[in-house]
Design an enzyme around this catalytic site. Sequence first.
Site, PDB file in Angstrom:
ATOM      1  N   LYS A 175       0.882  -1.184   0.000  1.00 36.67           N
ATOM      2  CA  LYS A 175       0.000   0.000   0.000  1.00 36.67           C
ATOM      3  C   LYS A 175       0.911   1.223   0.000  1.00 36.67           C
ATOM      4  O   LYS A 175       1.986   1.195   0.616  1.00 36.67           O
ATOM      5  CB  LYS A 175      -0.900   0.001   1.241  1.00 36.67           C
ATOM      6  CG  LYS A 175      -1.736  -1.269   1.392  1.00 36.67           C
ATOM      7  CD  LYS A 175      -2.980  -1.269   0.523  1.00 36.67           C
ATOM      8  CE  LYS A 175      -3.778  -2.543   0.724  1.00 36.67           C
ATOM      9  NZ  LYS A 175      -5.000  -2.604  -0.063  1.00 36.67           N
ATOM     10  N   HIS A 194      -7.613 -13.831  -6.746  1.00 37.19           N
ATOM     11  CA  HIS A 194      -8.176 -12.691  -6.008  1.00 37.19           C
ATOM     12  C   HIS A 194      -9.603 -12.514  -6.489  1.00 37.19           C
ATOM     13  O   HIS A 194      -9.875 -12.580  -7.681  1.00 37.19           O
ATOM     14  CB  HIS A 194      -7.347 -11.424  -6.255  1.00 37.19           C
ATOM     15  CG  HIS A 194      -7.692 -10.331  -5.295  1.00 37.19           C
ATOM     16  ND1 HIS A 194      -8.857  -9.609  -5.387  1.00 37.19           N
ATOM     17  CD2 HIS A 194      -7.056  -9.885  -4.197  1.00 37.19           C
ATOM     18  CE1 HIS A 194      -8.906  -8.737  -4.382  1.00 37.19           C
ATOM     19  NE2 HIS A 194      -7.839  -8.882  -3.647  1.00 37.19           N
TER      20      HIS A 194
HETATM   21  C1  CAP Z   1      -6.706  -5.949   1.723  1.00 42.06           C
HETATM   22  C2  CAP Z   1      -6.969  -5.847   0.233  1.00 42.06           C
HETATM   23  C3  CAP Z   1      -7.538  -7.076  -0.355  1.00 42.06           C
HETATM   24  C4  CAP Z   1      -8.763  -7.532   0.349  1.00 42.06           C
HETATM   25  C5  CAP Z   1      -9.747  -8.193  -0.590  1.00 42.06           C
HETATM   26  C6  CAP Z   1      -7.892  -4.695  -0.059  1.00 42.06           C
HETATM   27  O1  CAP Z   1      -6.090  -4.743   2.054  1.00 42.06           O
HETATM   28  O2  CAP Z   1      -5.789  -5.571  -0.465  1.00 42.06           O
HETATM   29  O3  CAP Z   1      -7.766  -6.796  -1.718  1.00 42.06           O
HETATM   30  O4  CAP Z   1      -8.304  -8.495   1.227  1.00 42.06           O
HETATM   31  O5  CAP Z   1     -10.790  -8.682   0.162  1.00 42.06           O
HETATM   32  O6  CAP Z   1      -7.639  -4.102  -1.094  1.00 42.06           O
HETATM   33  O7  CAP Z   1      -8.797  -4.497   0.718  1.00 42.06           O
HETATM   34  P1  CAP Z   1      -6.014  -4.379   3.592  1.00 42.06           P
HETATM   35  P2  CAP Z   1     -11.018 -10.261   0.320  1.00 42.06           P
HETATM   36  O8  CAP Z   1      -5.205  -5.445   4.270  1.00 42.06           O
HETATM   37  O9  CAP Z   1      -5.353  -3.023   3.635  1.00 42.06           O
HETATM   38  O10 CAP Z   1      -7.443  -4.361   4.065  1.00 42.06           O
HETATM   39  O11 CAP Z   1      -9.717 -10.776   0.812  1.00 42.06           O
HETATM   40  O12 CAP Z   1     -12.157 -10.363   1.289  1.00 42.06           O
HETATM   41  O13 CAP Z   1     -11.383 -10.749  -1.054  1.00 42.06           O
HETATM   42 MG    MG Z   2      -6.520  -5.442  -2.382  1.00 38.89          MG
END
Ligand code: CAP
Ligand code: MG
Length: 497
Positions: A153, A273
Amino acid sequence: MQKEYIQLGNTEVHNGQYLLTVFRIEGYDGKSILDVASEVVAESSNGSNVAVGSGTPFSATMGGIIYEVNEVENLVYVAYPWRMFDSGGNVQNIMTFIAGNVFGMSSLKRLKLLDVYFPPQMLQQYDGPSTTLDDMRDYLQVFDSPILGTIIKPKIGLTASEYAELCYDFWAGGGHFVKNDEPQADQDFCPYFKMVDAIRNAMDRAEDETGHTKVHSFNVSAADFDTMIKRADYVYSKMRPGSFAFLIDGITAGWMAVQTLRRRYPDVFIHFHRAGHGAFTRSEQAFGFTVPVLTKFARLAGASGIHTGTMGVGKMQGDVNEDGVAMQQALRVQSQGKFFKQVWSKVPPSDFDIETMIQAEAKLWNAGPRELSKMRTEMAKIDPHASHLKSEWRIMKKTAPIVSGGINPVLLPRVIDTAGTIDFITTMGGGTHSHPMKTRAGAKAIVEAFKAWKEGHTLQEEAHDHKGNDTELQSAVRFFKSHGVHLTPEDEANIGE
Ligand code: CAP
Ligand code: MG
Ligand code: MG
């Protein structure tokens, strides 16, 4: 009503020739459940909205069968002859049939695919995973813990060097696994091939310094097939075998992309993903399918890992009954779904060897995550490159749950205890890079939080070094306690005084 699709009490459907499904279904205008369901089953198999005169005795056998109904809960059980699907082991084709046009039918108020069951004879038509979490554990030599990862990030906007530096920081801090975020591709400020080169350099540096191997999951999703392959081939040519995974945005890039990667790169971990899945899976969605259903199709398609949610611990919608069930359906040889008990066996589940595997797995699963962590550590001492039980001919390999979305070091103990296993990858984006002492400290805090869980200590007991100085974990505890992260009494107990 198209009566030919209604065969309540039909037991033939359990003869292994049928994909079994259960839908929550509701029609408008007070139509009966069987009336509405017969239209759905016609449209999702060999029929249309009106019976045609052009059918043959054989085409009639390609119709779906409504074999059970529960009018109180608006449930309908439908069996589809798996020979109606593309003979090439094609998940895209199944979804086009049973989760395609039917979601657009004007007569429907609700249609949600709640669970699916694949019989052994159907499982052997499909790829299933090739490279698995066990192979990643072998490469990383990490057996006693979840694979501890991050997502770089900001989600987008870093240059290749800035991106790679954060990878280095995370790996140098003790983290195992870094993934591209789901939209990272070939943006002009971060050219794809330059990003790959920079990551390789950062990984080499981190491995030299830590003495540990590391993994990066590269998003190879692209506008077209050739570009996806070009990106995948470049990663393949630049990274050491085992040190990389291919991330594919399975919902937006599609099942064909997932299966293409699985078939062209059987020696690579395929990371599904699921960005966009919420449009189908959220509990508020009247139309769509559940997280366990998406997860089971991903395993059938051969995903090595798929995001299964955080069981209500993180930022995304979900709970242990949805995400936790999905985790077990991804990981285990046998697990109970919402409606079906799925055995990922290609031979009769009554086979002695399958029964033995199921019993052994259940014993380990019931012993809990800490026992599994200890057992894995012991096994690794005996044979660090444990040649996993090679049983591809009899079972479909496991898909690793990927637990991500609003997770941070303080929540890690509750994630593991809620999951009931250590057999998953967890990735913390904001939970790592928001650390007051930056990314390397964020990684250290995650590693320390796991150590606390493994030793049965509270985070506070782990959060000081032997001279009593605050460690990176202490700083993380302080930070996340004061930055609006919702902590439950279980978290508070895990943190301690
Ligand atoms: C998590 C993440 C992932 C999510 C997707 C986001 O970031 O990079 O894409 O995990 O959701 O963009 O939110 P954070 P899931 O750790 O900063 O939240 O795994 O439920 O599909
Ligand atoms: Mg993400
Ligand atoms: Mg640095």
